[in-house]
Design a protein around this motif. Structure first.
Motif, PDB file in Angstrom:
ATOM      1  N   GLU A 275      73.084  51.181  55.504  1.00 12.32           N
ATOM      2  CA  GLU A 275      72.113  52.154  55.995  1.00 12.32           C
ATOM      3  C   GLU A 275      72.706  53.548  55.862  1.00 12.32           C
ATOM      4  OE1 GLU A 275      70.549  53.342  60.385  1.00 12.32           O
ATOM      5  OE2 GLU A 275      70.021  51.312  59.750  1.00 12.32           O
ATOM      6  N   VAL A 276      71.899  54.511  55.413  1.00 10.40           N
ATOM      7  CA  VAL A 276      72.427  55.857  55.198  1.00 10.40           C
ATOM      8  C   VAL A 276      71.797  56.901  56.115  1.00 10.40           C
ATOM      9  CG1 VAL A 276      73.142  55.484  52.821  1.00 10.40           C
ATOM     10  CG2 VAL A 276      70.806  56.191  53.271  1.00 10.40           C
ATOM     11  N   VAL A 277      70.577  56.682  56.568  1.00  9.38           N
ATOM     12  CA  VAL A 277      69.899  57.649  57.431  1.00  9.38           C
ATOM     13  C   VAL A 277      69.021  56.903  58.432  1.00  9.38           C
ATOM     14  CG1 VAL A 277      68.348  59.643  57.549  1.00  9.38           C
ATOM     15  CG2 VAL A 277      69.763  59.326  55.527  1.00  9.38           C
ATOM     16  N   THR A 278      69.000  57.389  59.676  1.00  8.19           N
ATOM     17  CA  THR A 278      68.059  56.899  60.688  1.00  8.19           C
ATOM     18  C   THR A 278      67.271  58.092  61.213  1.00  8.19           C
ATOM     19  OG1 THR A 278      69.610  55.163  61.356  1.00  8.19           O
ATOM     20  CG2 THR A 278      67.780  55.629  62.840  1.00  8.19           C
ATOM     21  N   LEU A 279      65.947  57.969  61.248  1.00 12.45           N
ATOM     22  CA  LEU A 279      65.081  59.070  61.662  1.00 12.45           C
ATOM     23  C   LEU A 279      64.121  58.576  62.742  1.00 12.45           C
ATOM     24  CD1 LEU A 279      64.300  60.216  58.025  1.00 12.45           C
ATOM     25  CD2 LEU A 279      65.786  61.452  59.620  1.00 12.45           C
ATOM     26  N   GLU A 280      64.001  59.322  63.812  1.00 10.29           N
ATOM     27  CA  GLU A 280      63.184  58.886  64.948  1.00 10.29           C
ATOM     28  C   GLU A 280      61.731  59.307  64.773  1.00 10.29           C
ATOM     29  OE1 GLU A 280      64.306  58.732  69.497  1.00 10.29           O
ATOM     30  OE2 GLU A 280      63.469  60.705  69.033  1.00 10.29           O
ATOM     31  N   THR A 281      60.818  58.386  65.041  1.00  5.70           N
ATOM     32  CA  THR A 281      59.393  58.717  65.053  1.00  5.70           C
ATOM     33  C   THR A 281      58.862  58.811  66.480  1.00  5.70           C
ATOM     34  OG1 THR A 281      58.922  56.369  64.754  1.00  5.70           O
ATOM     35  CG2 THR A 281      58.862  57.750  62.792  1.00  5.70           C
ATOM     36  N   ALA A 282      59.456  58.052  67.380  1.00  7.47           N
ATOM     37  CA  ALA A 282      59.041  58.116  68.792  1.00  7.47           C
ATOM     38  C   ALA A 282      60.189  57.654  69.662  1.00  7.47           C
ATOM     39  CB  ALA A 282      57.811  57.243  69.029  1.00  7.47           C
ATOM     40  N   PRO A 283      60.577  58.449  70.662  1.00 11.60           N
ATOM     41  CA  PRO A 283      61.651  58.001  71.558  1.00 11.60           C
ATOM     42  C   PRO A 283      61.197  56.805  72.386  1.00 11.60           C
ATOM     43  CG  PRO A 283      60.596  59.980  72.419  1.00 11.60           C
ATOM     44  CD  PRO A 283      60.028  59.755  71.048  1.00 11.60           C
ATOM     45  N   VAL A 284      62.139  56.016  72.840  1.00 13.50           N
ATOM     46  CA  VAL A 284      61.806  54.876  73.697  1.00 13.50           C
ATOM     47  C   VAL A 284      61.482  55.420  75.076  1.00 13.50           C
ATOM     48  CG1 VAL A 284      62.617  52.696  74.657  1.00 13.50           C
ATOM     49  CG2 VAL A 284      63.322  53.386  72.355  1.00 13.50           C
ATOM     50  N   ALA A 285      60.197  55.542  75.350  1.00 13.57           N
ATOM     51  CA  ALA A 285      59.742  56.143  76.606  1.00 13.57           C
ATOM     52  C   ALA A 285      58.248  55.920  76.749  1.00 13.57           C
ATOM     53  CB  ALA A 285      60.048  57.644  76.617  1.00 13.57           C
ATOM     54  N   GLU A 286      57.711  56.307  77.901  1.00 11.49           N
ATOM     55  CA  GLU A 286      56.268  56.262  78.073  1.00 11.49           C
ATOM     56  C   GLU A 286      55.641  57.319  77.178  1.00 11.49           C
ATOM     57  OE1 GLU A 286      55.347  56.674  82.176  1.00 11.49           O
ATOM     58  OE2 GLU A 286      56.245  54.754  82.760  1.00 11.49           O
ATOM     59  N   ARG A 287      54.502  57.024  76.633  1.00 11.61           N
ATOM     60  CA  ARG A 287      53.844  57.935  75.707  1.00 11.61           C
ATOM     61  C   ARG A 287      53.320  59.163  76.421  1.00 11.61           C
ATOM     62  NH1 ARG A 287      56.538  55.629  73.181  1.00 11.61           N
ATOM     63  NH2 ARG A 287      57.093  57.742  72.680  1.00 11.61           N
ATOM     64  N   THR A 288      53.321  60.289  75.707  1.00  7.92           N
ATOM     65  CA  THR A 288      52.854  61.556  76.264  1.00  7.92           C
ATOM     66  C   THR A 288      51.349  61.699  76.089  1.00  7.92           C
ATOM     67  OG1 THR A 288      53.158  62.748  74.190  1.00  7.92           O
ATOM     68  CG2 THR A 288      55.068  62.593  75.647  1.00  7.92           C
ATOM     69  N   ARG A 289      50.768  62.717  76.704  1.00  8.35           N
ATOM     70  CA  ARG A 289      49.324  62.943  76.609  1.00  8.35           C
ATOM     71  C   ARG A 289      48.900  63.294  75.187  1.00  8.35           C
ATOM     72  NH1 ARG A 289      47.605  66.519  81.950  1.00  8.35           N
ATOM     73  NH2 ARG A 289      48.119  64.928  83.530  1.00  8.35           N
ATOM     74  N   GLU A 290      49.802  63.963  74.450  1.00  2.46           N
ATOM     75  CA  GLU A 290      49.451  64.351  73.078  1.00  2.46           C
ATOM     76  C   GLU A 290      49.291  63.149  72.165  1.00  2.46           C
ATOM     77  OE1 GLU A 290      51.902  65.603  74.798  1.00  2.46           O
ATOM     78  OE2 GLU A 290      51.569  67.771  75.002  1.00  2.46           O
TER      79      GLU A 290
END
Length: 369
Positions: A275-290
């Motif tokens: 693996e060469v790169v890891t990119l976050e799409t959503a943090p592990v958390a409750e979802r925001t209003r947006e």
């Protein structure tokens, strides 16, 4: 980008620079490809400038060309040069060393009319005593060593070649007074109100979650945290792959289990088996209003080449520059979606990225900043 560059970098011998640097030298450039030959003068001029800034006298180019023509053995970077050979071939020029620059370069057309170039300068020095030192510039087109961008081929290649020479000269112990930084352009996504008549390009299909690429991704697998591959695709050249991961994390609060979710993409190099790169799409958390929907990655896709990567979740659309490790655009969708496919195409010289969900098609133009 250039597989040859990676190979040359790996095999190039790198020895410590001389304690006493030479004062009078000749420079010869040996192009390793037709494209590099067209830009050899740029490498020569840049290295001359670096040496001159360090008080070194460089042999007149006509004399250097004559020396190069008569000393064919120097074309081979691995050739053994003796002190007798040096005196026989270079003795009349009053120099105490010869620099050989083995140059390679590559160019591709990126997004939004941007040209992307890479270069390798493998520089080898042989002194009058036959002592040898050498160094090669790091391979461009990898994380931490981006390629050079330009609005023309010439601009991109010139910048890449000068960077390669500067990096190698520095390794050989020379001070670079005005270091050449990478010229980079960013792009972003602009939503279109109407769907243009772009032509969608064919791209590698989604792969099964059991594909070997998934085994290279560092997916979470712990007692309270697991990660499921939800999207697997290869790059156009099939050397790289992207794996979308959907993360579930469970915790016990007040004796009752609580689960939160997140997601990220893993870029893996199939040829290097890592693996060469890891990119976050959503943090592990409750979802925001947006975020109108969840965080699961519905599709992921290399755009044009492996440098640019897109992904869409239930709530957002992303575009990254993987070689720089930066997000170029992250846009919230107006409504939550449960299923989607990404599509890339061109029309009238413009680049477009689309999210196809059901009967709808959300189209974004990729524009230069």
């Amino acid at each position: 980008m250039l597989r040859l560059l990676l190979v040359l970098t790996c095999i190039t011998l790198s020895l410590p620079a001389f304690a006493a640097q030479p004062k009078n030298v000749a420079i010869m450039v040996y192009s390793q490809s037709k494209l590099a030959a067209q830009y050899a003068r740029i490498a020569l001029s840049r290295f001359e400038q670096v040496l001159t800034d360090n008080g070194v006298t460089v042999l007149d180019q006509k004399k250097a060309d004559a020396l190069k023509k008569g000393w064919k053995k120097l074309e081979d970077p691995g050739a053994l040069i003796t002190a007798e050979e040096f005196v026989k071939n270079a003795g009349k020029y009053a120099i105490d060393g010869v620099y050989r620059v083995y140059l390679d370069a590559g160019i591709t057309t990126g997004l939004a009319g941007i040209y992307t170039a890479t270069a390798l300068a493998d520089i080898r020095f042989v002194g009058e005593d036959a002592a040898i030192s050498s160094a090669a510039s790091p391979a461009m087109g990898a994380k931490g060593m981006p390629p050079s961008d330009g609005l023309t081929e010439s601009a991109a290649l010139s910048n890449a070649i000068q960077r390669a020479v500067d990096l190698t000269a520095q390794q050989l112990g020379w001070k670079v007074m005005d270091f050449t930084n990478p010229r980079l352009y960013s792009v972003h996504l602009k939503q279109m109100q109407m769907v243009p008549a772009y032509v969608a390009e064919a791209h590698p299909p989604k792969l099964a979650n059991s594909d070997d690429s998934v085994k290279l991704a560092k997916l979470a697998n712990e007692d309270w945290t697991t990660e499921e591959a939800t999207c697997v695709r290869k790059s156009p050249d099939e050397r790289m792959a992207v794996v979308g991961g959907y993360i579930r994390q469970t915790s016990l609060l007040g004796g009752r289990p609580k689960r939160v979710y997140g997601s990220r993409v893993h870029v893996v190099d199939a040829s290097a088996n890592k693996e060469v790169v890891t990119l976050e799409t959503a943090p592990v958390a409750e979802r925001t209003r947006e975020e109108k929907g969840g965080s699961k990655i519905l599709d992921c896709l290399f755009v044009s080449n492996w440098r640019y990567l897109a992904a869409v979740t239930n709530s957002k659309l992303f575009l990254w520059d993987t070689e720089r490790g930066v997000v170029l655009s992250d846009l919230y969708l107006d409504d939550a979606i449960e299923d989607a496919a990404l599509e890339y195409g061109k029309y009238a010289g413009q680049d477009y990225l689309a999210v196809v969900t059901g009967s709808r098609k959300l189209v974004y133009q990729i524009v230069r900043e």
